[in-house]
Scaffold this motif. Structure first.
Motif, PDB file in Angstrom:
ATOM      1  N   UNK A  70     -28.285 -13.246 -49.836  1.00  0.00           N
ATOM      2  CA  UNK A  70     -27.773 -13.178 -51.400  1.00  0.00           C
ATOM      3  C   UNK A  70     -26.578 -12.060 -51.311  1.00  0.00           C
ATOM      4  N   UNK A  71     -25.738 -12.395 -52.064  1.00  0.00           N
ATOM      5  CA  UNK A  71     -24.741 -11.367 -52.454  1.00  0.00           C
ATOM      6  C   UNK A  71     -24.825 -10.999 -54.071  1.00  0.00           C
ATOM      7  N   UNK A  72     -25.408  -9.718 -54.276  1.00  0.00           N
ATOM      8  CA  UNK A  72     -25.801  -9.333 -55.371  1.00  0.00           C
ATOM      9  C   UNK A  72     -24.360  -9.073 -56.558  1.00  0.00           C
ATOM     10  N   UNK A  73     -23.317  -8.643 -55.573  1.00  0.00           N
ATOM     11  CA  UNK A  73     -22.255  -8.432 -56.193  1.00  0.00           C
ATOM     12  C   UNK A  73     -21.524  -9.728 -56.972  1.00  0.00           C
ATOM     13  N   UNK A  74     -21.382 -10.798 -56.137  1.00  0.00           N
ATOM     14  CA  UNK A  74     -20.854 -12.197 -56.850  1.00  0.00           C
ATOM     15  C   UNK A  74     -22.123 -12.842 -57.312  1.00  0.00           C
ATOM     16  N   UNK A  75     -23.394 -12.327 -57.461  1.00  0.00           N
ATOM     17  CA  UNK A  75     -24.650 -12.969 -57.892  1.00  0.00           C
ATOM     18  C   UNK A  75     -24.705 -14.537 -57.645  1.00  0.00           C
TER      19      UNK A  75
END
Length: 114
Positions: A70-75
């Motif tokens: 997962x990439x929380x910055x890019x959701x």
């Protein structure tokens, strides 16, 4: 909440695909996110999950071949699929339990065939 999956397609046995799921309408980073799949004529089944702390769980039939991230910055939620087999052919869905409700994206079709 909206979940938009993409990245499916036709791939030969042994090949790879990377699925993505863009999330909106929720504080993405605090939720456990899931990938499910549904093959023709079969029930939907869980493939993998990743928690807020990036703890990962996999179904036995994909362990060692698939990687969830997962990439929380890019959701965005990802599923890297390697060593694909014909049995992996299915519509793949991203999923989140939001306010007690199981929320689904529209699915992306993966076909593994020669």
């Amino acid at each position: 909440v909206q979940l938009q999956a993409s990245g499916g397609g036709l791939v030969q046995p042994g090949g790879s695909l990377r699925l993505s799921c863009k999330a909106s309408g929720l504080n993405f980073k605090i939720f456990t996110m899931n990938w499910y799949r549904q093959a023709p004529g079969k029930e939907r089944e869980m493939v993998a999950s990743i928690s807020q702390e990036h703890d990962r769980n996999y179904a036995d039939y994909v362990k060692g071949r698939f990687t969830i991230s997962r990439d929380n910055v890019w959701r965005t939620l990802y599923l890297q699929m390697n060593s694909l087999e014909p049995e992996d052919t299915a519509v793949y869905y991203c999923n989140v339990i939001y306010r007690g409700i199981s929320t689904w994206g529209q699915g992306t079709l993966v076909t593994v065939s020669s």
